[in-house]
Design a protein around this motif. Structure first.
Motif, PDB file in Angstrom:
ATOM      1  N   ASP A  93       0.843  -1.201   0.000  1.00  0.00           N
ATOM      2  CA  ASP A  93       0.000   0.000   0.000  1.00  0.00           C
ATOM      3  C   ASP A  93       0.880   1.254   0.000  1.00  0.00           C
ATOM      4  O   ASP A  93       2.101   1.170  -0.144  1.00  0.00           O
TER       5      ASP A  93
ATOM      6  N   TYR B 257     -15.134   3.187   6.225  1.00  0.00           N
ATOM      7  CA  TYR B 257     -14.807   3.907   5.001  1.00  0.00           C
ATOM      8  C   TYR B 257     -15.007   5.409   5.194  1.00  0.00           C
ATOM      9  O   TYR B 257     -14.207   6.220   4.744  1.00  0.00           O
TER      10      TYR B 257
ATOM     11  N   GLY C  66     -14.670   6.986   7.784  1.00  0.00           N
ATOM     12  CA  GLY C  66     -13.787   7.518   8.822  1.00  0.00           C
ATOM     13  C   GLY C  66     -14.467   7.608  10.167  1.00  0.00           C
ATOM     14  O   GLY C  66     -14.010   8.291  11.074  1.00  0.00           O
TER      15      GLY C  66
ATOM     16  N   SER D 218     -10.484   2.626  13.351  1.00  0.00           N
ATOM     17  CA  SER D 218      -9.524   3.643  12.934  1.00  0.00           C
ATOM     18  C   SER D 218      -8.145   3.031  12.679  1.00  0.00           C
ATOM     19  O   SER D 218      -7.828   1.980  13.205  1.00  0.00           O
ATOM     20  N   PRO D 219      -7.345   3.699  11.848  1.00  0.00           N
ATOM     21  CA  PRO D 219      -6.004   3.212  11.527  1.00  0.00           C
ATOM     22  C   PRO D 219      -5.193   3.119  12.820  1.00  0.00           C
ATOM     23  O   PRO D 219      -5.466   3.878  13.749  1.00  0.00           O
TER      24      PRO D 219
ATOM     25  N   LEU E 295     -11.559   0.639   5.680  1.00  0.00           N
ATOM     26  CA  LEU E 295     -10.496   1.636   5.779  1.00  0.00           C
ATOM     27  C   LEU E 295      -9.557   1.553   4.589  1.00  0.00           C
ATOM     28  O   LEU E 295      -9.112   2.572   4.056  1.00  0.00           O
ATOM     29  N   MET E 296      -9.236   0.318   4.162  1.00  0.00           N
ATOM     30  CA  MET E 296      -8.289   0.150   3.063  1.00  0.00           C
ATOM     31  C   MET E 296      -8.839   0.758   1.780  1.00  0.00           C
ATOM     32  O   MET E 296      -8.088   1.370   1.003  1.00  0.00           O
TER      33      MET E 296
ATOM     34  N   SER F 208     -10.867   3.327   1.601  1.00  0.00           N
ATOM     35  CA  SER F 208     -10.792   4.785   1.692  1.00  0.00           C
ATOM     36  C   SER F 208      -9.348   5.250   1.578  1.00  0.00           C
ATOM     37  O   SER F 208      -9.071   6.297   0.996  1.00  0.00           O
ATOM     38  N   GLU F 209      -8.383   4.453   2.101  1.00  0.00           N
ATOM     39  CA  GLU F 209      -6.973   4.839   1.953  1.00  0.00           C
ATOM     40  C   GLU F 209      -6.496   4.680   0.513  1.00  0.00           C
ATOM     41  O   GLU F 209      -5.625   5.410   0.060  1.00  0.00           O
TER      42      GLU F 209
END
Lengths: 555, 280, 318
Positions: free
Chosen positions: B58, B213, B215, B219-220, B227-228, B230-231
């Protein structure tokens, strides 16, 4: 050439595994113009399927697999789509069983009949409306113009069936197929509808195919009769011939099993004198309407379900409680059983006042009063084996557990002519009659002094009914329990009850010895009921022994 | 449970059960299966799939396969805990509402109405505004979101039984309310509860990944598919796999749960859409 | 009929009132107060007790909870949702245009989704057990199994990056006229339609199958009515009723979908406002958006009730 000729007809239904299960096998018959044919059989015999096939139609999942259906020489199986639509409702009309569910709920009844008129007479809207009003008048509907704009749920049961019949007449049919057209109706309404069907048949010179499980009705309505058993035609012929000299063993059993009020049955009579086991006086009950707002009071609309009902049941006797739907007879059962509290009146049991709700009664009293319900399947918990169902009252009332309980449960099944192997079955694995016998066994497991039977045979076929009633009577004689037997069927009451109470609109109309009341009814309403129940008897023969069916085994 | 084996042999049912089984195994055993630590920076930034890092890396240089394999663990744990709580509590409350009726029933039904008026995302957002996105809050919220719906369904199923003969017979024997609920009503409600659990699980996985997604969920640096995605959106144009891989993982899990729920409902005979067969 | 409807209306108002209680309790009473919620830990650490007290007094947070609730409710009823804590902006102004934009998106989506769901559901029911049914049923499960943020980004990839027909990110401004916004909204609408249609399709299909198996359809068929007449006149109105009865669920699902696609596509609507507000802990904005969404769901449900009454005479006399 016959008017209608059916040859080698087969109909099957698609099973979940994809194969066809036969519902009608190799059916053949013929019918002359203007004749009427009764299709008789018990549930699952295929009579309704055969009737629908006459319109080239099967219920979803069904297919006509073989044979010819010749109407005036023309095979309707060979008609194309437009031809079959002209046939249905045109030359052949259909009158379904349940008039409420058979009318489209969101359409006005007038427009539904007018639709049939427009399809078959190819006329304009105004003309169709006039024709519909005429049809309404022809089926004796009051105030056709007002009824035209009503919705189905706003009509009474009898009115709905008249609407459905008028829709069937819209295409001026030559053949009318009626599928149990009066089964959903009360006896008194049934008479009027039958009267109407007969007068219309004479007026329109239509040929009738009349499906019914009720042999009396068929005897009255039909020239010829056809008996079906498990998809096969077992016997057919002129009604009088078949009824007087049935050739097939099944027909004989079927006829013998019809409960009749003119036949002195060995009803269970009271033991000598003494105090009644149950006495109810001035019973009153009113359905509470649901409160619309927390602060508003429940409005009392409509008639009370029970108003000033009094009667007594002597120890060991069977008292019949007879009435049509809405007469309050089932409400009375629920009150006495302790399911609902009455609004007034008092109950005495074995000489002592009886608390209203079951939860307020002491365990001994709860044991002594047992009830059997109408629907056999839902009265047994589908998740419990028969053993657990019977063991529960044995444990609760007699402290029996384990092997002792199983032994006793097996004995109870034996007394009801059920194989003790059923102990390990679930209710769903049993037939309706077997389920109801288990329910009876559960009631007798408590060793009660009073059994309330609430329409216990109305969900059963007539031959099964005869067997269940015989078993109930023999068990009752052996145990000495009294019985409050509730039914809409006077024939059934005559078979089991020595005395009878006639209920209408929540009040007692007549009380007395069953034979006496049914032979010489004092009340005009009772007379109507008795008249309705004795129709069609003229052609029923006096076969020896009403209990013949009880000895046979269930199919 | 009376399971109809025919219904489970349909391809859709088999596919659903297989997908759920694969995801369960991955979620349980990913620490042993994954080649790298999902939070460690082991490679270059956005390495393409192939080579040392099977599915690439990533934007921070973490092994993507390892992150994908770990990506369902936390989400499944949160949703499973929350949904089990919701289904258990909702079933008991639903049966109680049906059996006791009256004020209890009224109160629970109004509760359902209120929940029905607030879409799941808004309901969760509302509480997250006040309480933050901690693990405990998320589990509680998943439980709260699905609790009223379960009440409704179970109550309806229990209500159909209240007037049946076997319940009335138990009442007349003088059985306690507890005994009637436990012995008579509950066993006949369980089928519905199982299906309800499967359906709610699929909804919860969707809701939680959507919240992540946006946020507002996990959380990270927790590896999580939502989350992945959205990142990865920032690199959509030149590294679309950063979005596509986690999207496929979420979708296959939810598809599996839905086909599984469907198959379960069919096998238990709850599917009302089958045409009726037989009759006179 | 009017009475039955008024009863529903009163019940709906009750639900909305309960929602206001829930909104207020969950954001202002349970977690402490709006001030604590909106401050980050660093900011809170720098403030003294006196600072807190002064800020609370400024914001009116020193009053007892019931008084604050009453004040908030009365103002909200008049359309005044207070001011944001950080920027001191008027909340009503902050949400006005985004609300318009979201409603626009909702309307277009519903206008596409409802007829499509009807058509697909009826086709699936009519050819049940055959290819169209299999396609619709599987498609439905796929549709609601794939989260909107995944399908939305996939559509961007396909139609904005690989085949650049649409813009990847919407460049419209909050106050642009509707025509500009709608021109940019093709992919967002498509995303929400795919995600929200499935439930409707299944309800319509089930309702239509039930109607087709009903006694009244059998009677109409045996009276010689044509297929088209049976479908349009007898079966269709009855089959829509179950779908209408769960309208609240559908609208709620639609709103959830809208929030997500606004984030995915950068559409200037209420969903974006909400997400930013939750991140910044802007309590007043979150309250306002939640309340508006609840009112929309309840109102749509009421509308569906009215439609059921129009279609089913039995519901009128109930």
């Amino acid at each position: 050439m016959s008017f209608l000729e059916v040859k080698g007809l087969g109909v099957g239904y698609r099973r979940p595994d994809g194969r066809l299960g036969p519902a009608v096998i190799d059916a053949a018959f013929s019918l002359a113009e203007g004749e009427s044919l009764g299709l008789v059989g018990e549930s699952g015999s295929g009579k309704s399927t055969l009737a629908r096939a006459l319109l080239g139609y099967c219920r979803p999942g069904g297919v006509i697999t073989s044979g010819e259906i010749l109407l005036e020489g023309e095979d309707i199986r060979k008609l194309d789509g437009a031809g079959i639509r002209r046939l249905r409702g045109g030359r052949v009309a259909f009158v379904p069983q349940n008039p409420l569910s058979s009318l489209t709920p969101h359409l006005r009844v007038g427009s539904q009949v007018a639709e049939a008129v427009r399809i078959h007479r190819r006329c304009g809207a105004e003309e169709a409306r006039q024709a519909t009003l005429e049809l309404f008048a022809a089926v004796n509907l009051p105030d056709p113009a007002a009824l035209y704009d009503r919705f189905p749920h706003e009509l009474s049961g009898g009115q709905r069936q008249r609407v459905v019949i008028s829709a069937a007449l819209a295409g001026e049919p030559r053949l009318v197929v009626l599928d149990e057209p009066t089964t959903a109706l009360d006896k008194t309404t049934e008479i009027q509808v039958l009267e109407l069907v007969r007068s219309l048949r004479d007026r329109f010179k239509a040929t009738l195919v009349y499906v019914s499980h009720d042999l009396n009705v068929v005897a009255e309505m039909c020239d010829r009769v056809l008996v079906m058993l498990q998809g096969r035609v077992v016997e057919q012929g002129a009604t009088t011939r078949v009824y007087r000299a049935p050739a097939h063993d099944y027909t004989r059993r079927l006829i013998a099993a019809v409960p009749r009020i003119d036949r002195a049955a060995q009803a269970v009579a009271p033991a000598a004198g003494g105090e009644p086991i149950l006495a109810v006086a001035d019973l009153a009950y009113r359905y509470a309407t649901r409160r619309r707002w927390p602060w508003s009071r429940g409005a009392d609309d409509g008639r009370p379900a029970l108003a000033g009902v009094s009667f007594a049941v002597a120890a060991g006797e069977t008292l019949g409680l007879v009435g049509e739907s809405g007469s309050g007879k089932s409400t009375a059962a629920a009150v006495i059983a302790g399911l609902i509290a009455p609004d007034g009146g008092n109950l005495r049991f074995a000489g002592k006042p009886l608390p209203t709700l079951a939860s307020a009664r002491d365990p001994a009293t709860r044991r002594r009063i047992q009830i059997i319900f109408q629907d056999p399947l839902s009265s047994l918990n589908p998740r419990h084996r028969i053993e657990a169902i019977l063991a529960r009252p044995l444990a609760l009332f007699h402290g029996l557990a384990g092997a002792a309980a199983r032994k006793r449960a097996g004995e109870l099944l034996g007394q009801l002519q059920l194989d003790p192997a059923f102990l390990d079955c679930y209710p769903r694995q049993l037939s309706g009659g077997q389920q109801q016998r288990v329910a009876i066994a559960r009631a007798f497991a408590a060793d009660p002094d009073l059994i309330i039977c609430d329409e216990i045979t109305s969900a059963l076929d007539v031959s099964v009914q005869a067997q269940v009633l015989e078993l109930l009577k023999s068990l009752q004689r052996r145990s000495g329990a009294a019985c409050l037997f509730i039914s809409h069927d006077l024939g059934v009451i005559a078979q089991v009850a020595a005395r009878v109470v006639v209920l209408r609109d929540g009040t007692v109309r007549e009380t007395g010895a069953t034979a006496e009341v049914f032979r010489r009814p004092a009340d005009p309403y009772t007379r109507t009921l008795v008249d309705a129940a004795t129709r069609g008897y003229a052609s029923l023969p006096d076969l020896p022994g009403t209990s013949a069916a009880a000895n046979g085994t269930e199919p | 449970m009376r399971i109809d084996p025919f219904a489970l042999r349909k391809p859709a049912a088999l596919l659903g059960l297989a997908l759920v089984a694969i995801h369960l195994v991955l979620a349980l055993f990913s620490p042993w299966i994954a080649p790298f630590d999902p939070t460690e920076l082991v490679g270059g930034r956005v390495d393409p799939p192939g080579g040392e890092f099977l599915l690439g890396t990533d934007a921070l240089g973490r092994d993507y396969l390892s992150r994908l394999l770990h990506g369902g663990r936390m989400a499944l744990f949160v949703t499973f805990t929350g949904v089990v709580a919701a289904v258990t509590a909702g079933s008991l409350a639903g049966i109680a509402a049906a059996w006791f009726g009256g004020t209890l029933d009224d109160v629970l039904m109004r509760l359902c109405d209120v929940k029905l008026a607030l879409p799941g995302i808004l309901f969760v957002s509302l509480f997250i505004t006040g309480f933050g996105e901690s693990f405990g809050v998320l589990v509680t919220l998943i439980g709260l979101v699905y609790f009223p719906g379960v009440i409704r369904i179970v109550r309806a199923q229990a209500l159909t039984q209240v007037n049946l003969g076997y319940v009335k017979a138990a009442q007349l024997r003088g059985e306690s309310a507890f005994s009637i609920i436990a012995r008579e009503i509950l066993p006949n409600t369980l089928d519905v509860v199982y299906v309800e659990f499967a359906i709610r699980m699929s909804h919860a996985v969707l809701l939680l990944s959507t919240m992540s997604y946006l946020g507002l969920g996990l959380s990270p640096p927790t590896p999580d598919w939502g989350l992945m995605v959205s990142e990865g959106v920032g690199q959509l144009a030149f590294a679309p796999w950063l979005v596509l891989f986690p999207a496929v993982f979420i979708s296959t899990l939810v598809i599996g749960l839905n086909f599984g729920a469907e198959a379960l409902a069919g096998a238990l005979g709850l599917d009302a859409s089958r045409g009726h067969v037989g009759g006179t | 009929m009017a009475r039955a409807f008024l009863r529903r209306l009163a019940l709906s108002l009750g639900v909305v009132w309960l929602v206001t209680v829930l909104v207020f309790v969950s954001t202002e009473i349970l977690p402490g107060d709006a001030l604590q919620v909106s401050l980050t830990a660093d900011e809170a650490a720098q403030m003294t007790e006196d600072d807190f007290a002064r800020r609370r007094a400024e914001l009116g947070l020193d009053r007892p909870a019931p008084a604050r609730y009453a004040g908030w409710l009365l103002a909200a009823a008049k359309g005044d949702f207070g001011t944001t804590i950080i920027g001191k902006a008027d909340v009503t102004e902050v949400i006005a245009y985004p609300l318009r934009n979201s409603v626009l998106l909702c309307l277009v989506t519903a206008l596409v989704a409802i007829p499509a769901a009807l058509a697909i559901g009826i086709a699936a029911a009519y050819w049940r057990g055959r290819a169209p049914d299999f396609a619709a049923s599987s498609g439905a499960i796929l549709g609601y199994s794939i989260p909107e943020f995944a399908s939305g980004n996939f559509l961007i990839l396909c139609f904005a990056i690989w085949v650049p027909v649409f813009p990847a990110v919407i460049t419209a401004f909050t106050k642009d006229p509707p025509s500009v916004l709608l021109g940019a909204a093709f992919l967002p609408v498509l995303t929400v339609v795919i995600g929200s249609i499935a439930h409707l399709v299944r309800l319509v299909r089930a309702g239509f199958i039930e109607a087709l198996n009903s006694d009244y359809v059998e009677r109409a068929r045996l009276a010689g009515a044509s297929r088209l007449r049976i479908i349009l006149r007898h079966a269709l109105p009855a089959s829509v009723i179950p779908a209408l009865n769960s309208a609240a669920l559908y609208v709620a699902g639609l709103l959830s979908g809208i929030i997500v696609v606004e984030k995915v596509f950068g559409y200037p609507g209420l969903g974006l406002v909400l997400i930013n507000a939750v991140e910044k802990r802007e309590v007043a904005v979150v309250q306002a958006v939640s309340l508006i969404a609840a009112v929309i769901v309840v109102a749509m449900n009421l509308l569906a009730d009215a439609a059921v009454m129009a279609l089913d005479p039995r519901a009128r006399s109930r």
